[in-house]
Design an enzyme around this catalytic site. Structure first.
Site, PDB file in Angstrom:
ATOM      1  N   LYS A  83      -6.696  -4.778   2.725  1.00 26.89           N
ATOM      2  CA  LYS A  83      -6.222  -5.302   1.434  1.00 26.89           C
ATOM      3  C   LYS A  83      -5.037  -6.230   1.695  1.00 26.89           C
ATOM      4  O   LYS A  83      -4.056  -5.840   2.348  1.00 26.89           O
ATOM      5  CB  LYS A  83      -5.801  -4.126   0.559  1.00 26.89           C
TER       6      LYS A  83
HETATM    7  C1  E4P Z   1      -5.716  -1.960  -7.148  1.00 28.63           C
HETATM    8  O1  E4P Z   1      -6.308  -2.018  -6.085  1.00 28.63           O
HETATM    9  C2  E4P Z   1      -4.378  -1.429  -7.325  1.00 28.63           C
HETATM   10  O2  E4P Z   1      -4.201  -0.383  -6.403  1.00 28.63           O
HETATM   11  C3  E4P Z   1      -4.164  -0.823  -8.688  1.00 28.63           C
HETATM   12  O3  E4P Z   1      -5.298  -0.965  -9.519  1.00 28.63           O
HETATM   13  C4  E4P Z   1      -2.890  -1.188  -9.353  1.00 28.63           C
HETATM   14  O4  E4P Z   1      -2.817  -0.552 -10.594  1.00 28.63           O
HETATM   15  P1  E4P Z   1      -1.452  -0.417 -11.409  1.00 28.63           P
HETATM   16  O5  E4P Z   1      -1.143  -1.743 -12.035  1.00 28.63           O
HETATM   17  O6  E4P Z   1      -1.743   0.633 -12.433  1.00 28.63           O
HETATM   18  O7  E4P Z   1      -0.397  -0.011 -10.433  1.00 28.63           O
END
Ligand code: E4P
Length: 217
Positions: A83
């Protein structure tokens, strides 16, 4: 629509996985902090549990260091998806790592133009953050729609991974638009089973059943 679980909580992943609800997992540095676990250890455990892609996020900000971290994370298991943040350096790292055959999830996407760049850099997944846009009173779902249109216009194979999902409505809307994947906290996925009329109907059936005085077993 594929379901990814947005957590590093192994027990929560296992519960949903047993029901066949888990097509993959996404983690990030904040979720690793929340788990209180070592990143390599917990990510390996998740990869052993789940067949689908498991996103593990780099924390370097320069392309070369991102690539090095991405290669190290990819060694954890075959189903690791590296990622990377949607920055210029992140796009460079995306191109290098996808050229090496690694899966890459480009995260922190907040515009259709960013998503277009990620697709051109060969990303396997693009993660537009719906909830964080909604927090700013911007309709996050419009972004998913725009990316769907652009990717379909040109046949990009990058999968749209609706992220930062906060509500069951987000799940429904992402599915209606045609997001390839939605990643949501375990609680949101479980809440999808709830309906007040289901609870009311069940209570009435059980009350009537008691009055019959019968037993099935
Ligand atoms: C996606 O891969 C992220 O880990 C996640 O969806 C972020 O979500 P949040 O905005 O609730 O922290």
């Amino acid at each position: 629509m594929k379901f990814f679980v947005d957590t590093a909580d192994v027990a929560a992943i296992a519960e949903l996985n047993d029901l066949g609800m888990v097509d993959g997992v996404t983690t990030n540095p904040s979720l690793i902090l929340k788990s209180g676990r070592d990143i390599t250890e917990v990510t390996k455990e998740i990869c052993d549990l789940v067949d689908g892609p498991v996103s593990a996020e780099v924390v370097a900000t320069q392309a070369d260091a991102m690539i090095a971290e991405g290669r190290k994370l990819a060694e954890i298991a075959e189903n690791i998806t590296v990622k990377l943040p949607l920055t210029w350096d992140g796009l460079k790292a995306c191109k290098t790592l996808t050229d090496e055959g690694k899966m890459v999830n480009v995260t922190l996407c907040f515009s259709a133009n960013q998503a277009l760049l990620a697709a051109k850099a060969g990303a396997s997944f693009i993660s537009p953050f719906i909830g964080r846009l909604d927090d700013l009173n911007v309709d996050g779902m419009e972004l998913i729609e725009d990316i769907r249109t652009i990717y379909d216009n040109y046949g990009y194979e990058t999968e749209i991974l609706a992220a930062s999902i906060r509500t069951v409505n987000h799940m429904k809307e992402a599915a209606l638009i045609g997001a390839d994947v939605a990643t949501a906290p375990p609680g949101v996925i479980k809440q999808m089973a709830n309906h007040v009329l289901t609870d009311k109907g069940l209570a009435a059936f059980l009350s009537d059943w008691e009055k019959t005085g019968q037993k099935i077993l």
